[in-house]
Design a protein around this motif. Structure first.
Motif, mmCIF file in Angstrom:
data_model
loop_
_atom_site.group_PDB
_atom_site.id
_atom_site.type_symbol
_atom_site.label_atom_id
_atom_site.label_comp_id
_atom_site.label_asym_id
_atom_site.label_seq_id
_atom_site.Cartn_x
_atom_site.Cartn_y
_atom_site.Cartn_z
ATOM 1 N N ALA A 259 0.835 -1.211 0.000
ATOM 2 C CA ALA A 259 0.000 0.000 0.000
ATOM 3 C C ALA A 259 0.867 1.257 0.000
ATOM 4 O O ALA A 259 0.534 2.244 -0.664
ATOM 5 N N ALA A 260 1.972 1.231 0.733
ATOM 6 C CA ALA A 260 2.868 2.390 0.774
ATOM 7 C C ALA A 260 3.463 2.652 -0.602
ATOM 8 O O ALA A 260 3.553 3.805 -1.043
ATOM 9 N N LYS A 261 3.851 1.597 -1.307
ATOM 10 C CA LYS A 261 4.397 1.745 -2.658
ATOM 11 C C LYS A 261 3.342 2.288 -3.615
ATOM 12 O O LYS A 261 3.612 3.190 -4.397
ATOM 13 N N GLU A 262 2.148 1.710 -3.570
ATOM 14 C CA GLU A 262 1.055 2.114 -4.468
ATOM 15 C C GLU A 262 0.665 3.571 -4.279
ATOM 16 O O GLU A 262 0.273 4.239 -5.230
ATOM 17 N N ASN A 263 0.754 4.054 -3.041
ATOM 18 C CA ASN A 263 0.310 5.408 -2.728
ATOM 19 C C ASN A 263 1.454 6.393 -2.560
ATOM 20 O O ASN A 263 1.219 7.538 -2.172
ATOM 21 N N ASN A 264 2.684 5.936 -2.825
ATOM 22 C CA ASN A 264 3.857 6.793 -2.656
ATOM 23 C C ASN A 264 3.829 7.470 -1.281
ATOM 24 O O ASN A 264 3.973 8.678 -1.153
ATOM 25 N N ALA A 265 3.632 6.658 -0.265
ATOM 26 C CA ALA A 265 3.430 7.156 1.098
ATOM 27 C C ALA A 265 4.684 7.787 1.687
ATOM 28 O O ALA A 265 5.794 7.299 1.497
ATOM 29 N N ASP A 266 4.469 8.877 2.391
ATOM 30 C CA ASP A 266 5.521 9.514 3.176
ATOM 31 C C ASP A 266 5.496 9.014 4.615
ATOM 32 O O ASP A 266 6.488 9.111 5.333
ATOM 33 N N LEU A 267 4.336 8.507 5.025
ATOM 34 C CA LEU A 267 4.117 8.126 6.409
ATOM 35 C C LEU A 267 3.211 6.896 6.461
ATOM 36 O O LEU A 267 2.232 6.812 5.724
#
Length: 103
Positions: A28-36
C-alpha cells in the motif's frame, strides 16, 4: 479517529484495514507513494506485529516514516522497536505526523 483527524489536517489517508500482514503495508505504501505509515495496536497481544511492519518497510527500502500508537503502546515501546514516531492520542498524532513529514 486518527485517520479522520489526519484527513482534516490535509493528509491523504489510505486505510488498509485490521489484522494486516506487514507485506500489505509495504504494498500500500508503494502504491500510494506514502511519506508516512501509521500502525495502531489496541491490545498488547498485537503490539509485536508493529515491529514486523517496521522491519518490512525498512527491508523494502521505503523512505516512508512509520508512526505507531494505540491504547497499549508507549513511547518506550516505540523506541524499542525502531518506530520513527509515536503519539498517545489522535490530536498528538496529527502534530507528530506533520513533524515527521517535514523532517
Amino acid at each position: 479517529i486518527v485517520g479522520t483527524m489526519l484527513e482534516g489536517a490535509g493528509f491523504m489517508v489510505t486505510d488498509i484495514g485490521v489484522d494486516v500482514d506487514p507485506d500489505k503495508f509495504v504494498e500500500a505504501a508503494k502504491e500510494n507513494n506514502a511519506d508516512l505509515i501509521g500502525v495502531s495496536a489496541l491490545l498488547t497481544t498485537t503490539m509485536m506485529g508493529m515491529e514486523d511492519v517496521i522491519q518490512a518497510v525498512k527491508g523494502a527500502g521505503l523512505k516512508a516514516k512509520v508512526m505507531i500508537g494505540g491504547a497499549s503502546v508507549t513511547q518506550e515501546f516505540a523506541d524499542k522497536i525502531g518506530a520513527d514516531g509515536y503519539a498517545p492520542d489522535a490530536p498528538s498524532a496529527v502534530g507528530k505526523a506533520k513533524e515527521l513529514v517535514k523532517g
